[in-house]
Scaffold this active site. Structure first.
Site, mmCIF file in Angstrom:
data_model
loop_
_atom_site.group_PDB
_atom_site.id
_atom_site.type_symbol
_atom_site.label_atom_id
_atom_site.label_comp_id
_atom_site.label_asym_id
_atom_site.label_seq_id
_atom_site.Cartn_x
_atom_site.Cartn_y
_atom_site.Cartn_z
ATOM 1 N N GLY A 1 1.100 -1.020 0.245
ATOM 2 C CA GLY A 1 0.006 0.171 0.444
ATOM 3 C C GLY A 1 0.805 1.419 -0.513
ATOM 4 O O GLY A 1 0.370 2.470 -0.251
ATOM 5 N N SER B 1 -4.155 -4.396 -3.973
ATOM 6 C CA SER B 1 -2.800 -5.087 -3.530
ATOM 7 C C SER B 1 -2.369 -6.386 -4.670
ATOM 8 O O SER B 1 -3.316 -6.481 -4.921
ATOM 9 C CB SER B 1 -2.943 -5.931 -2.241
ATOM 10 O OG SER B 1 -1.350 -5.906 -1.888
ATOM 11 N N SER B 2 -0.992 -5.806 -4.683
ATOM 12 C CA SER B 2 -0.540 -6.806 -5.541
ATOM 13 C C SER B 2 -0.391 -8.297 -5.176
ATOM 14 O O SER B 2 0.231 -8.756 -4.254
ATOM 15 C CB SER B 2 0.980 -6.793 -6.774
ATOM 16 O OG SER B 2 0.628 -5.051 -6.968
HETATM 17 N N1 ADP Z 1 0.974 8.101 -6.168
HETATM 18 C C1 ADP Z 1 0.380 8.275 -5.713
HETATM 19 N N2 ADP Z 1 -0.831 9.065 -5.944
HETATM 20 C C2 ADP Z 1 -1.662 8.878 -5.671
HETATM 21 N N3 ADP Z 1 -2.514 8.105 -5.528
HETATM 22 C C3 ADP Z 1 -1.449 6.928 -4.891
HETATM 23 C C4 ADP Z 1 -0.298 6.846 -5.379
HETATM 24 N N4 ADP Z 1 0.474 5.981 -5.351
HETATM 25 C C5 ADP Z 1 -0.083 5.565 -4.516
HETATM 26 N N5 ADP Z 1 -2.011 5.896 -4.407
HETATM 27 C C6 ADP Z 1 -2.447 5.332 -4.031
HETATM 28 O O1 ADP Z 1 -2.172 4.047 -2.861
HETATM 29 C C7 ADP Z 1 -2.777 2.874 -3.509
HETATM 30 C C8 ADP Z 1 -2.264 1.520 -3.337
HETATM 31 O O2 ADP Z 1 -1.177 2.081 -3.904
HETATM 32 P P1 ADP Z 1 -0.257 0.737 -4.723
HETATM 33 O O3 ADP Z 1 0.796 1.327 -5.365
HETATM 34 O O4 ADP Z 1 -1.360 -0.497 -5.155
HETATM 35 O O5 ADP Z 1 0.295 0.334 -2.864
HETATM 36 P P2 ADP Z 1 1.941 -1.469 -3.439
HETATM 37 O O6 ADP Z 1 1.996 -1.296 -4.819
HETATM 38 O O7 ADP Z 1 2.826 -0.630 -2.700
HETATM 39 O O8 ADP Z 1 0.774 -1.838 -2.621
HETATM 40 C C9 ADP Z 1 -3.141 3.279 -4.685
HETATM 41 O O9 ADP Z 1 -4.091 2.289 -5.042
HETATM 42 C C10 ADP Z 1 -4.164 4.654 -5.191
HETATM 43 O O10 ADP Z 1 -5.160 4.914 -4.795
HETATM 44 MG MG MG Z 2 1.586 -3.152 -5.135
#
Ligand code: ADP
Ligand code: MG
Length: 1038
Positions: free
Chosen positions: A124, A176-177
């Protein structure tokens, strides 16, 4: 036009820099390296918080990017932002992940090596988002050709498809991946993205059959139900409401406001068509997805023997239909196990529990393998199949560190993976960097950091690590349970500092650890794992019976996923843990081989809320991400290092001493070079084999100078090349000219040769003709003769005599003698004729006289020739010269001619002046008034002269004529004239006698005198002793 645009862009950047520079003063520092209290965690946290509160989510530590998840759209990923960062050194603009991406891309382009962007952070924190943004950035700013547009679109579109099948909502993250993803973006030598390749890691299959409260299954299930067309759902036997499906409703949040499944469905539908999925593929794929849902809804019963039963409900029918297997076979496989004895196979009914387990195993296996198939399918669509050399930028987005209330085998694997990545970071930055300084002999104060290798070893060490212990427990004969595994752990790794169980913990910690649990002290914190399910998940058992059924499936995807060969292979396949360990190690090998850039993602709060900054949470992440250590190393260290050879090779053009070649050792070359371009002593340090540059700024300045220099060099190269081309053209033209000349000379020479050949032929013929000139006319001499004739005739015209006296005539060649003679005659005749015509009567008479003279004297008397051209006078005496008395005497006769003479006496030869006068009838010798002697022509016997040049003339008379005194001996000057006149008047033939030596003359009857003619030195006439008249004349030259 282009430069103007560039100018505007530069201006824009400058403005941006200025504004951000001032903003930076207010909002902390944009590079932690500039932080004064760089050792203080609080200062670090303050800076991060300050910036976060102003929506500045990115901050550098040198070249590492720290990103804080804003949980809101900030408008910093627009096209204009991308353009802003394109080709700009990243210190020039505020921190951004585009700067990192651009830097990696440009390094790759200029150095033609492989790069890697490693994004880490806990679940996240924004890793997946970051990786997507980077991919979009490359897709946007890289040069593109029409043909490669498709490759780019596929790269971009593969993402939502993979996310639909591999991502899910968890407590930590709505997207979440649930699988690890490593993606290579392939670029050709021009930096055009031409393809990609994806490796996936350990999809969390257990989620298919179970997920926690507040979580969801994989997105695809919900998207299909929410967005799928009516016909599709009908074909799959599905209802729209996800709550009807057991596999989808355990978390009680099937519908989530933050997730728009319907939209996502549209996205992936489009993506499918772009990445080569056929209708058939999709039918099969969704058949599998639907059958998983149907599997979850199967109702189990128990018969009286306590064995599981499944009524033939419509679920079974749908599964059988969609997977292409007979329902009865499927039913049997779900409720029975095949036990193989030595001789036969026995069907053994399953208990309810085991039957449910078999069903879940089937759902997981089908989903898991379908996911792998999907990745392969996408790969085959995006990979570039050409064998050209490509460079890649790898993007690693792998599940982040995860701590839930209940952590199982998946969390264990995920966190182990994060340990490994941390290890990589440590190895490649902290440890490697410090080791490098030491090796290069750079003064250095070691910085302490926590090396998590000890934890990695705890998990993965062969025979001793947790995975090995788990594997052992799985294959051990006898009853192995999760609890027995825990006991084994206690026994084998119980003493490890990073491991604890309830039994091993002291009285304090005991409360927090359950009976079935163990704790690992990860680098990122303590995680308590429940061993429940470890064995089962590690084994990942799918009953052979079920496998056999799936192998017979008519669904072509399943057919590819379940191969009969697998059934025949009796060897036990490696456990999930070991497989994961192996694939992680090979991933690390891939990562180590590339130039890394790091993005460290931080989650600001647990509630996914914007503008909320949880100090405790962030501080924790700062700690375990090792950011403080990283900053300390960066602060003390050098932003950039390069082997002398490479540095020199790249920048040598900037210094005249090192350009184009540096002969000495590279280190000295580099020293000379940096002195020349003005590095200050604090900017750099020289190691044993490398130069270390402290601040990026110095390097970027160098890079900029190089960029500028490159243009100059290019101009030079272009000029040289153009010169080369021109020269080539010139040489070509010259060669062409030479060729033309040669050919032309050839033509001329051939002509000349022909001419000479002809000449030779002619000469030869001429010679032959000459040799044969005397032969009768034949081919051999024909032409020669013609030539000679022609030549002679043509020449002759210059030699034609112009008067009759001209005796010249061109000597003819032998063969023309005859013709010449004829011509000559012709010519003469013509001349004579002309001459004759031109003659007057008077002159004719004169000529006639001359003819007579010729007849008389021609060839007989000396001096004749001389007189030929002296015209005869009519008379040598005028009327007045003759005495009138004499005239009176002969008045009846007409005087024809008169001439003074000397008369010699017949006896004494005395000389006396007299006149000789000739009339028609007679010749008179006159002495003044007297006629001394008259000789009638009838009595004239003859006239004698000598043959010499004297003027003696004797008139012979007949002696019978008495009156005559005898012969008259006279001498006159014009003897030829006088004699001719006389002869013509006498009209007798042969009257003149030309004598030689002497002559007799009549003096008187019976008496004769003699005249002797002689030649001598001088003229003399005298009477010699013999009484003879001697006449001496001078011999005339002929
Ligand atoms: N740069 C960003 N700008 C806006 N929202 C973001 C950004 N990065 C992440 N988010 C929010 O956070 C959530 C989780 O990000 P994600 O990249 O899926 O996390 P991770 O892959 O590290 O688990 C996304 O679904 C988005 O809503
Ligand atoms: Mg991810």
């Amino acid at each position: 036009m282009g430069s103007k645009k560039e100018e505007v862009r530069r201006k824009h950047i400058r403005l941006h820099m200025e504004s951000t520079l001032t903003a930076r003063d207010k909002v902390g520092v944009q590079d932690f390296v500039l932080l004064d209290a760089y050792t203080s965690e609080s200062a670090f946290l303050d800076n991060l918080r300050k910036r976060f509160s102003q929506n500045l989510i990115y901050t550098y530590i040198g070249t590492l990017l720290v990103s804080v998840n804003p949980y809101q759209e900030l408008g910093i990923y627009t096209l204009s932002q991308m353009e802003l960062y394109e080709k700009v050194n990243f210190f020039e603009l505020p921190p951004h992940l585009y700067a990192i991406a651009d830097n990696a891309y440009r390094m790759m382009c200029s150095e033609l090596n492989n790069h890697l962007i490693l994004i880490s952070g806990e679940s996240g924190a924004g890793k997946t988002e970051a990786s997507k943004k980077i991919l979009q950035y490359f897709a946007m700013i890289c040069p593109m050709t029409d043909s490669l547009q498709i490759a780019r679109d596929r790269l971009l579109l593969s993402n939502p498809v993979l996310e639909a099948f591999g991502n899910a909502k968890t407590c930590r993250n709505d997207n979440s991946s649930r699988f690890g993803k490593y993606m290579d973006i392939q670029f050709d030598f021009q930096g055009i993205p031409v393809g990609g390749h994806i490796i996936s890691y350990l999809i969390e299959k257990s989620r298919v059959v179970y997920h926690n409260q507040g979580e969801r299954n994989f997105h695809i299930f919900y998207q299909l139900l929410e967005g799928g067309e009516e016909e599709l759902l009908a074909y799959l036997g599905l209802e729209r409401d996800p709550r009807l499906y057991k596999y989808l409703s355990q978390g009680h949040c099937a519908k989530e406001s933050s997730i728009n499944d319907k939209n996502d469905w549209k996205t992936i539908s489009n993506a499918f068509s772009a990445i080569d999925f056929t209708e058939r593929d999709l039918e099969n794929l969704f058949g599998i997805i639907a059958s998983v849902l149907h599997l979850g809804n199967i109702c189990f019963g128990v018969n009286h023997q306590g064995c599981a039963t499944i009524p033939v409900t419509h679920e079974i029918k749908w599964i059988a239909k969609l997977l292409g297997v007979p329902p009865s076979v499927l039913l049997e496989a779900l409720t029975h196990r095949k036990i193989e004895t030595q001789t036969e196979e026995v069907l053994c009914p399953l208990t309810l529990e085991l039957s449910v387990f078999a069903r879940d195993a089937m759902a997981k296996a089908v989903y898991g393998r379908t996911f792998t198939w999907l990745v392969n399918k996408i790969n085959s669509s995006i990979v570039n199949k050409e064998f050209t050399k490509k460079t890649v930028i790898g993007l690693l987005d792998i599940y982040g560190f995860e701590v839930f209330d209940k952590n199982g085998f998946e969390q264990f694997c995920i966190n182990y993976c994060n340990e490994k990545l941390q290890q990589l970071l440590i190895e490649s930055t902290l440890k490697a960097e410090q080791a490098e300084y030491e090796m290069e002999g750079i003064e250095w104060e070691p910085i302490h950091y926590f090396n998590n290798k000890i934890i990695c070893d705890l998990v993965e060490e062969r025979h001793k690590g947790i995975i090995s212990i788990l594997d052992e427990e799985c294959i051990r004969p006898g009853p192995a349970t999760d609890l027995s595994f825990l006991e084994k752990l206690e026994e084998k790794v119980g003493k490890h500092a990073h491991f604890r169980t309830r039994r091993l913990a002291g009285p304090k910690g005991r409360k927090r650890i359950g009976l079935m649990e163990f704790q690992l002290f990860h680098y990122a914190g303590v995680v308590t794992y429940c061993t429940k399910g470890f064995l089962e998940k590690n084994n990942d058992i799918l009953y052979r019976h079920l496998k056999e059924v799936l192998c017979t499936s008519k669904n072509s995807i399943l057919k590819e996923c379940f191969l009969v060969a697998e059934l025949q292979n009796r060897r036990r396949s490696p456990t999930v843990g070991t497989q994961f360990k192996n694939s992680l190690n090979s991933l690390l090998e891939i990562l180590i081989s590339k130039e890394p850039s790091y993005i460290r993602c931080i989650k600001p709060n647990e509630r996914k809320e914007p503008s909320r900054f949880d100090d405790f949470l962030v501080r924790h992440q700062i700690k375990y991400l090792g950011l403080m250590e990283h900053l300390r190393v960066r602060r003390a260290g050098f932003a950039y290092r390069r082997k002398y050879e490479h540095f020199l090779h790249r920048y040598k053009s900037l210094c005249p001493d090192t350009w184009p070649h540096w002969q000495g050792p590279p280190a000295e070359g580099v020293e000379r070079l940096i002195k020349y371009i003005g590095y200050k002593s604090e900017d750099y340090k020289l190691g044993r084999t490398k130069i270390f540059i402290r601040f990026p700024r110095a390097l970027f300045a160098t890079e900029e100078a190089f960029e500028f220099r490159k243009h100059q060099l290019v101009a030079k190269i272009q000029a040289t090349y153009r010169g080369c081309l021109e020269r080539r053209v010139y040489v070509k033209k010259r060669q062409a000219a030479i060729k033309l000349e040669t050919h032309w000379r050839g033509v001329l020479a051939r002509k000349e040769m022909e001419r000479r050949k002809w000449a030779v032929r002619i000469i030869r013929k001429f010679i032959k003709g000459f040799i044969n000139r005397h032969r009768p006319l034949c081919p051999d001499n024909e032409e020669f003769v013609v030539f000679v004739r022609k030549k002679y005739i043509l020449n002759l015209r210059y030699y034609i005599p112009t008067n009759v006296l001209d005796r010249n005539w061109l000597v003819p060649p032998g063969i023309l003698e005859n013709a010449s003679y004829l011509l000559w005659k012709l010519c003469r005749r013509n001349l004579v004729r002309k001459y004759c015509r031109g003659i007057t009567a008077e002159r004719k008479a004169l000529m006639q006289q001359k003819v007579v003279t010729s007849a008389i004297f021609g060839g007989k008397k000396e001096g004749y020739g001389k007189t030929l051209n002296q015209p005869f006078a009519n008379s040598r005496l005028d009327e007045g010269d003759i005495n009138p008395k004499v005239l009176q005497l002969i008045s009846n006769e007409k005087i024809q001619y008169g001439i003074p003479v000397i008369k010699y006496d017949r006896k004494g030869f005395k000389a006396r002046q007299r006149q000789l006068i000739l009339t028609q009838k007679a010749a008179y010798v006159v002495k003044l008034t007297k006629i001394k002697q008259k000789i009638e022509y009838s009595t004239l016997k003859g006239v004698s002269t000598s043959n010499l040049s004297d003027g003696i003339l004797v008139l012979h008379v007949s002696p019978e004529v008495n009156k005559q005194k005898g012969d008259a001996v006279l001498q006159c000057e014009h003897i030829f004239e006088a004699v001719t006149k006389l002869a013509m008047l006498v009209k007798k033939e042969n009257i003149v006698n030309v004598v030689q030596g002497r002559l007799q003359f009549y003096i008187s009857p019976g008496k004769e005198g003699t005249i002797v003619f002689k030649t001598g030195p001088e003229e003399r006439i005298y009477k010699d002793k013999n009484g003879q008249l001697t006449v001496v004349s001078v011999r005339m030259k002929s």
